[in-house]
Design an enzyme around this catalytic site. Structure first.
Site, PDB file in Angstrom:
ATOM      1  CB  ILE A 167       0.833 -19.030  13.631  1.00  0.00           C
ATOM      2  CG1 ILE A 167       0.608 -19.338  15.104  1.00  0.00           C
ATOM      3  CG2 ILE A 167      -0.211 -18.061  13.125  1.00  0.00           C
ATOM      4  CD1 ILE A 167       0.975 -18.154  15.985  1.00  0.00           C
TER       5      ILE A 167
ATOM      6  NE  ARG B   4      -3.546 -15.017   9.899  1.00  0.00           N
ATOM      7  CZ  ARG B   4      -3.570 -15.993  10.786  1.00  0.00           C
ATOM      8  NH1 ARG B   4      -4.380 -15.940  11.814  1.00  0.00           N
ATOM      9  NH2 ARG B   4      -2.777 -17.024  10.653  1.00  0.00           N
TER      10      ARG B   4
ATOM     11  CB  ILE C 137      -4.837 -20.161  -0.068  1.00  0.00           C
ATOM     12  CG1 ILE C 137      -4.247 -19.980  -1.474  1.00  0.00           C
ATOM     13  CG2 ILE C 137      -3.915 -19.568   1.005  1.00  0.00           C
ATOM     14  CD1 ILE C 137      -2.887 -20.571  -1.701  1.00  0.00           C
TER      15      ILE C 137
ATOM     16  CB  CYS D 192     -10.813 -12.938   7.523  1.00  0.00           C
ATOM     17  SG  CYS D 192     -11.181 -11.257   7.018  1.00  0.00           S
TER      18      CYS D 192
ATOM     19  NE  ARG E  69      -6.055 -16.419   8.161  1.00  0.00           N
ATOM     20  CZ  ARG E  69      -6.178 -15.144   7.823  1.00  0.00           C
ATOM     21  NH1 ARG E  69      -7.287 -14.499   8.103  1.00  0.00           N
ATOM     22  NH2 ARG E  69      -5.203 -14.506   7.207  1.00  0.00           N
TER      23      ARG E  69
ATOM     24  CE  LYS F  79      -5.853  -6.645   4.615  1.00  0.00           C
ATOM     25  NZ  LYS F  79      -5.277  -7.662   5.477  1.00  0.00           N
ATOM     26  CG  ASN F  80      -2.130  -8.471   3.195  1.00  0.00           C
ATOM     27  OD1 ASN F  80      -2.752  -8.026   4.170  1.00  0.00           O
ATOM     28  ND2 ASN F  80      -2.648  -9.357   2.367  1.00  0.00           N
TER      29      ASN F  80
ATOM     30  NE  ARG G 177      -9.580  -6.996   9.065  1.00  0.00           N
ATOM     31  CZ  ARG G 177      -9.296  -8.181   8.527  1.00  0.00           C
ATOM     32  NH1 ARG G 177     -10.211  -9.106   8.470  1.00  0.00           N
ATOM     33  NH2 ARG G 177      -8.092  -8.445   8.078  1.00  0.00           N
TER      34      ARG G 177
ATOM     35  CG  ASP H 162      -6.490 -11.857   0.027  1.00  0.00           C
ATOM     36  OD1 ASP H 162      -6.911 -12.858   0.628  1.00  0.00           O
ATOM     37  OD2 ASP H 162      -5.649 -11.083   0.516  1.00  0.00           O
TER      38      ASP H 162
END
Ligand code: UD1
Length: 425
Positions: free
Chosen positions: A125, A94, A327, A118, A123, A22-23, A401, A305
């Site tokens: 940026i 995101r 994290i 999420c 979070r 996914k990422n 997701r 994760d």
């Protein structure tokens, strides 16, 4: 809204095949839009985050076909870089922030809302935006984020933290900048390397991805290409943990075992045997499991994760385990859901530390668990697989997701997971 109804207590057996990461693919979709030629991307997972990103790039003018696991993107017609209107759905995903890098690289600017994703912490940026500034962009970060430049120029960027998102976004933007960009303290995750490999196949000149120093020599133009996405590290780990928790023997195919080293090390400490070959992992689990202490860290450390799924093994271990989440600020709340089915967990005041005392069994019969986010959802499902009775897991749209065919894959392994439409009584 949909729920899972999971009948616990069934062992898993057989094989499960892993799909693309996914990422990685979310970065690759944004990178493909840097060119005006067609790219064909294989091993793309059918997950909601990919569907949402496809919808976004279609709305801004790309033509997209997605059949089986092959995604064909024709980005020639992209002509909309002001995506402040809610209709573009930028804040539903995101990874839509990667289009800031694309817009800067290809069109010298754009305007987007702040990203969604999420709710696992603040979070920020700022590292993405400071990096763009180092490349000569003007950045206005208010309700909307506006980036503008009269042509990006290479620059030296030192990331205060090895952010996955910032590293990918800056590689995308710098690929079409004039001159050389150095990113120091870059993230080293496998998906960083995958996005860099994809960009290089498009004609970019990126060296050092997978180390903390990445050098990008800007080029004038990128072309379309063909590429196959690496297997998903987190999907792999989720099935490894599901197999271990249910004391099962399974084979995980189409994966890259070296990407799983930190989880395999934890399995070894817990006394769970794992064997690997070139692209497969065998898990052969039987309790008792030993308690462990795990701290999340950027790759090659233990991935945040997988922290949530791993907690289920800690719940089943003998003695006290400990989690330190380094994290994200608030990624332990799901333990309160697991307490509803018998977990003994304590979250400390810093909200980043938890201790878990092992229990003999979980009982989720007729209990409703609420999914707080994507990976916590996977943890709740694994816990329900080992619980006595039938557990309902609500808000599974979070799980959709990031996991392709989750219940189908689990059921093929022998689990009993049904998807229910909550609207139908
Ligand atoms: C990505 C992944 C996510 C994973 C995470 C860590 C995607 C779409 N998501 O998220 O699944 O959990 O990596 O492996 O790829 N930070 C800042 N400023 C920034 C950027 C980040 O302070 O500009 C902080 C964040 O608040 C967080 C930490 O750095 O505390 C890690 O964030 P980052 O590595 O950027 O994760 P994401 O890219 O958001």
């Amino acid at each position: 809204m949909e729920s899972y109804l999971i009948e616990g207590g069934h062992k898993l057996s057989g094989e499960v095949s892993i799909t693309g990461a996914k990422n990685a693919v979310l970065g690759i979709i944004a990178a493909a839009c840097l060119s005006d030629e067609v790219s064909t991307i294989e091993n793309v997972p059918h997950i909601q985050d990919v569907y949402k990103f496809i919808e976004i790039i279609k709305r801004i003018g790309a033509k997209v076909q997605f059949n089986n696991n092959v995604l064909r993107i024709d980005p020639k017609g992209i002509n909309q870089t002001d995506c402040s209107d809610q209709a573009y759905n930028f804040n539903k995903l995101r990874a839509s922030y990667y289009l800031l890098g694309t817009f800067l690289g290809r069109f010298n600017g754009g305007k987007v809302p702040r990203p969604g994703g999420c709710a696992i912490g603040d979070r920020k940026i700022n590292l993405h935006l400071d990096g763009f500034r180092q490349l000569g962009a003007k950045v206005d970060d208010n309700v909307m984020i506006t980036v503008k430049s009269s042509g990006l120029k290479g620059g030296d960027i030192l990331l205060e933290f090895p952010s996955v998102g910032a590293t990918i976004n800056l590689m995308i933007a710098a690929s079409l900048a004039k001159g050389v960009t150095h990113i120091s303290n870059a993230a080293k995750e496998p998906h960083i390397v995958d996005v860099a490999n994809f960009l290089n196949r498009m004609g970019a000149k990126i060296r050092g991805a997978g180390t903390e120093d990445i050098t990008i020599t800007g080029v004038d133009k990128l072309h379309g290409t063909e590429y196959s996405v690496i297997p998903d590290q987190i999907e792999t780990g989720t099935y490894m943990i599901a197999a271990a928790a249910t004391e099962s023997d399974i084979v995980i195919k189409n994966t890259i075992p070296i990407h799983m080293k930190s989880l395999i090390d934890v399995f070894k400490q817990m006394g769970i045997p794992v064997e690997t070959n070139e692209d497969e992992i065998y898990v052969m689990a039987k309790r008792p499991f030993k308690a462990v202490q795990v701290s999340t860290a950027p790759y090659p450390g233990f991935p945040t994760d997988l922290q949530q799924p791993l907690a289920v093994l800690m719940i089943l271990a003998d003695g006290q385990s400990r989690i330190k989440e380094n994290i994200f600020e608030s990624r332990l709340g799901y333990l309160n859901e697991l307490k509803k089915i018998g977990a003994k967990a304590k979250i400390y005041d810093d909200k980043k530390t938890a201790t878990i005392d092992g229990v003999n069994e979980l009982n989720g019969d007729e209990v409703e668990l609420i999914t707080p986010d994507l990976r916590a959802g996977a943890a709740l499902v694994i816990a329900a697989l080992v619980s006595d009775g039938t557990t309902r897991i609500k808000d599974i749209h979070y799980i959709d997701r990031g996991y392709e065919d989750f219940e189908e894959k689990l059921n093929k392994l022998g689990a009993k997971v049904a998807r229910l439409d909550d609207e139908v009584v």
